[in-house]
Enzyme design. Structure first.
Site, PDB file in Angstrom:
ATOM      1  N   GLY A  85      50.000  -6.290   0.118  1.00  0.00           N
ATOM      2  CA  GLY A  85      49.237  -7.281   0.875  1.00  0.00           C
ATOM      3  C   GLY A  85      49.329  -8.632   0.221  1.00  0.00           C
ATOM      4  N   SER A 137      46.144 -14.679  -3.339  1.00  0.00           N
ATOM      5  CA  SER A 137      46.586 -13.566  -4.177  1.00  0.00           C
ATOM      6  C   SER A 137      47.749 -12.786  -3.587  1.00  0.00           C
ATOM      7  CB  SER A 137      45.417 -12.596  -4.332  1.00  0.00           C
ATOM      8  OG  SER A 137      45.201 -11.943  -3.090  1.00  0.00           O
ATOM      9  N   GLY A 186      47.333 -12.602   0.473  1.00  0.00           N
ATOM     10  CA  GLY A 186      46.356 -13.492   1.099  1.00  0.00           C
ATOM     11  C   GLY A 186      46.637 -14.906   0.632  1.00  0.00           C
ATOM     12  N   THR A 187      45.702 -15.815   0.935  1.00  0.00           N
ATOM     13  CA  THR A 187      45.886 -17.206   0.551  1.00  0.00           C
ATOM     14  C   THR A 187      45.855 -17.365  -0.960  1.00  0.00           C
ATOM     15  OG1 THR A 187      44.331 -17.431   2.377  1.00  0.00           O
ATOM     16  CG2 THR A 187      45.148 -19.467   1.405  1.00  0.00           C
ATOM     17  N   VAL A 217      48.722  -8.597  -3.607  1.00  0.00           N
ATOM     18  CA  VAL A 217      48.162  -7.297  -3.979  1.00  0.00           C
ATOM     19  C   VAL A 217      49.295  -6.269  -4.028  1.00  0.00           C
ATOM     20  CG1 VAL A 217      46.455  -5.523  -3.380  1.00  0.00           C
ATOM     21  CG2 VAL A 217      45.951  -7.925  -2.942  1.00  0.00           C
ATOM     22  N   ASP A 244      33.894 -14.231   4.767  1.00  0.00           N
ATOM     23  CA  ASP A 244      35.266 -14.049   5.262  1.00  0.00           C
ATOM     24  C   ASP A 244      35.437 -12.652   5.850  1.00  0.00           C
ATOM     25  OD1 ASP A 244      37.714 -15.102   5.882  1.00  0.00           O
ATOM     26  OD2 ASP A 244      38.617 -14.720   3.928  1.00  0.00           O
ATOM     27  N   LYS A 263      45.313  -6.649  -7.766  1.00  0.00           N
ATOM     28  CA  LYS A 263      45.241  -7.957  -7.104  1.00  0.00           C
ATOM     29  C   LYS A 263      45.507  -9.038  -8.141  1.00  0.00           C
ATOM     30  CE  LYS A 263      42.239 -10.895  -4.298  1.00  0.00           C
ATOM     31  NZ  LYS A 263      41.168 -10.945  -3.303  1.00  0.00           N
TER      32      LYS A 263
HETATM   33  P1  ADP Z   1      43.051 -12.773  -0.524  1.00  0.00           P
HETATM   34  O1  ADP Z   1      41.835 -13.176  -1.294  1.00  0.00           O
HETATM   35  O2  ADP Z   1      44.257 -13.452  -1.060  1.00  0.00           O
HETATM   36  O3  ADP Z   1      42.894 -12.874   0.973  1.00  0.00           O
HETATM   37  P2  ADP Z   1      42.609  -9.884  -0.306  1.00  0.00           P
HETATM   38  O4  ADP Z   1      41.687  -9.295  -1.317  1.00  0.00           O
HETATM   39  O5  ADP Z   1      42.080 -10.079   1.055  1.00  0.00           O
HETATM   40  O6  ADP Z   1      43.268 -11.225  -0.872  1.00  0.00           O
HETATM   41  O7  ADP Z   1      43.897  -8.957  -0.226  1.00  0.00           O
HETATM   42  C1  ADP Z   1      45.010  -9.302   0.588  1.00  0.00           C
HETATM   43  C2  ADP Z   1      45.529  -8.050   1.275  1.00  0.00           C
HETATM   44  O8  ADP Z   1      45.894  -7.068   0.283  1.00  0.00           O
HETATM   45  C3  ADP Z   1      44.507  -7.347   2.168  1.00  0.00           C
HETATM   46  O9  ADP Z   1      44.498  -7.883   3.472  1.00  0.00           O
HETATM   47  C4  ADP Z   1      45.020  -5.922   2.150  1.00  0.00           C
HETATM   48  O10 ADP Z   1      46.089  -5.753   3.074  1.00  0.00           O
HETATM   49  C5  ADP Z   1      45.584  -5.765   0.728  1.00  0.00           C
HETATM   50  N1  ADP Z   1      44.562  -5.161  -0.144  1.00  0.00           N
HETATM   51  C6  ADP Z   1      43.571  -5.793  -0.789  1.00  0.00           C
HETATM   52  N2  ADP Z   1      42.818  -4.932  -1.485  1.00  0.00           N
HETATM   53  C7  ADP Z   1      43.326  -3.707  -1.253  1.00  0.00           C
HETATM   54  C8  ADP Z   1      42.971  -2.371  -1.677  1.00  0.00           C
HETATM   55  N3  ADP Z   1      41.945  -2.158  -2.480  1.00  0.00           N
HETATM   56  N4  ADP Z   1      43.716  -1.343  -1.212  1.00  0.00           N
HETATM   57  C9  ADP Z   1      44.777  -1.567  -0.409  1.00  0.00           C
HETATM   58  N5  ADP Z   1      45.158  -2.779   0.005  1.00  0.00           N
HETATM   59  C10 ADP Z   1      44.456  -3.842  -0.400  1.00  0.00           C
HETATM   60 MG    MG Z   2      41.762 -11.684   2.368  1.00  0.00          MG
END
Ligand code: ADP
Ligand code: MG
Length: 365
Positions: A9, A14, A11-12, A16, A123, A36
């Site tokens: 995954g 990070s 995001g803006t 993951v 969010d 992450k």
């Molecule tokens: P950001 O703060 O950059 O938006 P997120 O915490 O939302 O980051 O994580 C980005 C993506 O990573 C999520 O939309 C998801 O698809 C994946 N992800 C985040 N945490 C987990 C987790 N614990 N298990 C599986 N996938 C995860």
């Molecule tokens: Mg996110």
């Protein structure tokens, strides 16, 4: 020792990754973790907030917990439980009534827990609420924008500005509350009258005003009217609106539902959906804050080129489902809950606790 399996995954703030710990076995299988990795320019406040939330609230009611936080110079990494999940868009069109109830209940449980700590997640959206359909498991992640409710109105950004452009000390108001003075006591500074009401230009008084700041963190399409209207005092109702937008996506089989490129267009979109009177009324109401320090805050007066009556959300959802050839139809209770979540007035919008007691949710099998 972690064995990295690749990016799962992004995001803006990070990236993951899925990592497998070869040394630890769980139920006959190697344990999986989500790693992450925050971008190095991430603000320390954001890192702290996310860490605090996972540490304090995690592991209960579908909230991601934190196993470890690693730091190497400016690189921060969170180690969390991994939940394999699909993208919302792959299942939003085929969720039936039973699955929708289950999904909404699990989301509301997570949101209720966050709110019980006096925290606004800010969010709530499908990519932050992970769902494993096969296992029926859920996980609320991404607390980087979270905020304490009182921070929303007490932040330095929201110091009031009077008609002369000078800042008023917020202490005045707090003192008057403490000494039991009238809540709406007259401000000591003269309130000048604005002359731009209904006119196509900005009056001299307003030209001298400093821009009003209000928290607007969140994702376009999930921001409630009070955020779009820059209301300085925001509450956990912000998250309930976002829960409503998710339910609207499911009931209409459409994601994303709101796609405005900016806040003004988003407001226009809301006027079309909910009617001009409702949005105008809430704008007026929100400008009258219950805090005496904010009584000088300029009112929100919305001027529309044409008045709109608003749409019937149930009809909108049914039309949208028909256009996509989706067969399942939802009971009236689902739409009742939708109306309560998408209440444009944050002061009467349903809370997570109340929503969990709504018949659409209590009837989950
Ligand atoms: P950001 O703060 O950059 O938006 P997120 O915490 O939302 O980051 O994580 C980005 C993506 O990573 C999520 O939309 C998801 O698809 C994946 N992800 C985040 N945490 C987990 C987790 N614990 N298990 C599986 N996938 C995860
Ligand atoms: Mg996110």
């Amino acid at each position: 020792m972690f064995n990295f399996q690749g990016k799962v995954g992004e995001g803006t703030f990070s990236c993951v990754y899925l990592a497998i710990d070869k040394s630890s076995i769980e139920g006959g299988r190697k344990r999986s973790f989500a790693v992450k990795h925050l971008i190095p320019t991430c603000h320390p406040k954001r890192i702290y907030r996310e860490l605090w939330c996972m540490q304090e609230m995690g592991g209960v009611d579908n909230i991601a917990e934190i196993y470890m936080c690693l730091r190497n110079e400016d690189c921060i990494t969170f180690i969390m439980p991994y939940l394999e999940h699909e993208k919302f868009i792959t299942y939003v069109m085929d969720m039936d009534v039973r699955e929708t109830k289950l999904y909404m209940k699990q989301l509301l449980l997570a949101v209720r827990r966050v709110h019980s700590f006096g925290i606004i997640h800010r969010d709530i959206k499908p990519s932050n609420f992970l769902y494993n359909r096969k296992k029926g498991k859920f996980l609320l992640v991404d607390f980087g924008l979270s905020q304490k409710v009182d921070e929303c109105s007490e932040s330095k950004d929201h110091e009031n500005v009077d008609g002369t452009g000078k800042k008023r000390k917020r202490d005045d108001g707090i003192k008057s509350l403490a000494s039991g003075e009238k809540l709406f006591a007259k401000p000591q500074l003269p309130v000048k009258k604005c002359h731009c009401d209904g006119k196509p230009r900005i009056c001299n008084l307003c030209l001298t005003r400093k821009a009003q700041n209000a928290p607007r963190a969140g994702t376009p399409g999930f921001r409630p009217p009070e955020v779009l209207l820059k209301c300085p005092h925001q509450t956990t109702a912000v998250d309930m609106w976002a829960v409503g937008v998710i339910l609207l996506s499911i009931l209409s089989g459409t994601h994303p539902f709101f796609r405005s490129p900016d806040d003004v267009t988003a407001l226009a979109e809301m006027i079309t959906m909910f009617g001009s009177d409702k949005i105008k009324n809430v704008a007026k109401k929100l400008s009258v804050s219950h805090l005496p320090i904010l009584i000088c805050q300029a009112g929100r007066n919305i001027v529309c080129s044409e008045d709109r009556r608003g749409l019937d959300l149930k009809k909108v959802c049914e039309m949208s489902r028909r256009a996509k050839n989706l067969r399942d139809s939802f009971p009236d209770e689902a739409f009742e809950l939708l109306y309560r979540l998408l209440d444009v007035d944050p002061t009467t919008r349903i809370t997570a606790e109340e929503a969990l007691n709504h018949p659409f949710i209590t009837s989950v099998e």
